[in-house]
Design a protein around this motif. Sequence first.
Motif, short mmCIF file in Angstrom:
data_model
loop_
_atom_site.label_atom_id
_atom_site.label_comp_id
_atom_site.label_asym_id
_atom_site.label_seq_id
_atom_site.Cartn_x
_atom_site.Cartn_y
_atom_site.Cartn_z
N UNK A 56 0.77 -1.18 0.27
CA UNK A 56 0.33 0.32 -0.01
C UNK A 56 0.67 1.40 -0.11
N UNK A 57 0.15 2.23 -0.01
CA UNK A 57 1.06 3.64 0.08
C UNK A 57 1.02 3.90 1.79
N UNK A 58 1.96 4.94 1.77
CA UNK A 58 2.02 5.51 2.94
C UNK A 58 0.80 6.13 3.66
N UNK A 59 0.19 6.81 3.11
CA UNK A 59 -0.82 6.89 3.59
C UNK A 59 -2.60 6.34 4.25
N UNK A 60 -1.94 5.12 3.79
CA UNK A 60 -3.18 4.12 3.23
C UNK A 60 -3.09 3.23 4.47
N UNK A 61 -1.78 3.55 5.22
CA UNK A 61 -0.80 2.50 6.28
C UNK A 61 -2.17 2.23 6.95
N UNK A 62 -1.51 3.11 7.67
CA UNK A 62 -2.45 3.45 8.96
C UNK A 62 -4.38 2.91 9.11
N UNK A 63 -4.78 3.03 8.31
CA UNK A 63 -6.22 2.94 7.94
C UNK A 63 -6.32 1.08 7.89
N UNK A 64 -5.49 0.59 7.00
CA UNK A 64 -5.06 -0.86 6.50
C UNK A 64 -5.45 -1.38 8.17
N UNK A 65 -3.98 -0.97 9.02
CA UNK A 65 -3.54 -1.14 10.68
C UNK A 65 -5.05 -1.34 11.44
N UNK A 66 -5.23 -0.26 11.56
CA UNK A 66 -6.30 -0.72 12.25
C UNK A 66 -8.13 -1.58 11.66
N UNK A 67 -8.37 -1.61 10.51
CA UNK A 67 -9.23 -2.81 10.17
C UNK A 67 -7.86 -4.37 10.14
N UNK A 68 -7.60 -3.75 10.36
CA UNK A 68 -6.48 -5.80 10.63
C UNK A 68 -6.77 -5.57 12.48
N UNK A 69 -6.76 -4.65 12.79
CA UNK A 69 -6.28 -4.89 14.42
C UNK A 69 -8.33 -5.46 14.57
N UNK A 70 -9.78 -6.19 13.71
CA UNK A 70 -10.64 -5.99 14.72
C UNK A 70 -10.72 -7.61 14.59
N UNK A 71 -11.63 -7.61 15.60
CA UNK A 71 -11.58 -8.60 16.17
C UNK A 71 -11.47 -10.16 15.43
N UNK A 72 -11.99 -10.09 14.17
CA UNK A 72 -12.71 -10.73 13.13
C UNK A 72 -11.48 -11.57 12.92
N UNK A 73 -10.08 -10.19 12.64
CA UNK A 73 -8.49 -10.84 12.01
C UNK A 73 -7.47 -10.47 12.64
N UNK A 74 -8.07 -10.75 13.75
CA UNK A 74 -6.62 -10.53 14.63
C UNK A 74 -5.60 -11.55 14.69
N UNK A 75 -5.79 -13.10 14.00
CA UNK A 75 -5.69 -13.78 13.90
C UNK A 75 -4.65 -14.17 12.66
N UNK A 76 -5.09 -13.27 11.61
CA UNK A 76 -4.14 -12.97 10.51
C UNK A 76 -2.31 -12.67 10.68
N UNK A 77 -1.33 -13.42 10.25
CA UNK A 77 0.28 -12.80 9.72
C UNK A 77 -0.09 -12.15 8.42
#
Length: 371
Positions: free
Chosen positions: A101-122
């Motif tokens: 991704x690009x720098x301006x999307x990284x934080x948004x992506x990280x917060x989404x991946x921290x969702x309970x449904x996605x926390x198991x993803x490496x």
Amino acid sequence: MSFRKVNIIISVLAVALFLLVLHHNFLGLSSLLRNEVTDSGIVGPQPINFVPNALRHAVDGRQEEIPVVIAASEDRLGGAIAAINSIQHNTRSNVIFYIVTLNNTADHLRSWLNSDSLKSIRYKIVNFDPKLLEGKVKEDPDQGESMKPLTFARFYLPILVPSAKKAIYMDDDVIVQGDILALYNTPLKSGHAAAFSEDCDSASTKVVIRGAGNQYNYIGYLDYKKERIRKLSMKASTCSFNPGVFVANLTEWKRQNITNQLEKWMKLNVEEGLYSRTLAGSITTPPLLIVFYQQHSTIDPMWNVRHLGSSAGKRYSPQFVKAAKLLHWNGHFKPWGRTASYTDVWEKWYIPDPTGKFNLIRRYTEISNIK
């Protein structure tokens, strides 16, 4: 020395030891949760985040790691999330996602991946530097993809996953219904750096693209009126392939300098306009067709059932869609958009954005009757 002084010294030493152990553990945890890469010697994409498999479903740690590379732009982030979720839930293999991704999307992506449904993803978030494309892409208002740097991330796989010998690349408009291990185990012939799904295969029928006719062979992507293209002696009727899903042998990719070859043809197109004027597919396809002409292996057609995004209508039976290993909404009608086919299949894997920035656009509810 009095008994009281001895007790004080012992207490001070005990507290110091406790603080030292606590500090060491804190540093270890921080390193585990956030693995920053600061090697300034690397130019271009940089890994900037890593999440371990502490909560992941049971996986044999001795299994070979399967790198899956997906580009995730801000306006299509929900697509990447759904694709990743579908892969994760349909395998017990040791998968790690390299999300470009690009720098301006990284934080948004990280917060989404921290969702309970996605926390198991490496995963690792990899920053793509658009400067890599300077002088290699001609901005064309009629080709929106030419102005989207992440479209070209697939050309730089050895930089994105530098330690891997093999990797899977896939677009963000896919849903995986099979075990990704089967795709990863696609056999590649000796000397082949990649395996693609050809456009003439039996699973994805030939599609008529408005303004381009039947775009399933080389003449649909390259301008055969140009001398440089004719000198390559490539048959215009040769079946093209889809670059949205492929398996790459990165050892062979590096040996053949595939990235440098692709960049060469990108530059030549900027200078001479080598791509077909009726090009309606991905702008990344023409250089790949040239570099991999008669030098690529093939993947099982059921691992790239495409054209689901070519129209709002349904081109496949519910039974066929259910049997597909991978569904690909290539085309203008994306499953997160206002009008698309088989949206219920895609929404099964979609996880709502916790920040509320990304929302599905729906005009009506579609039912595909897939059971």
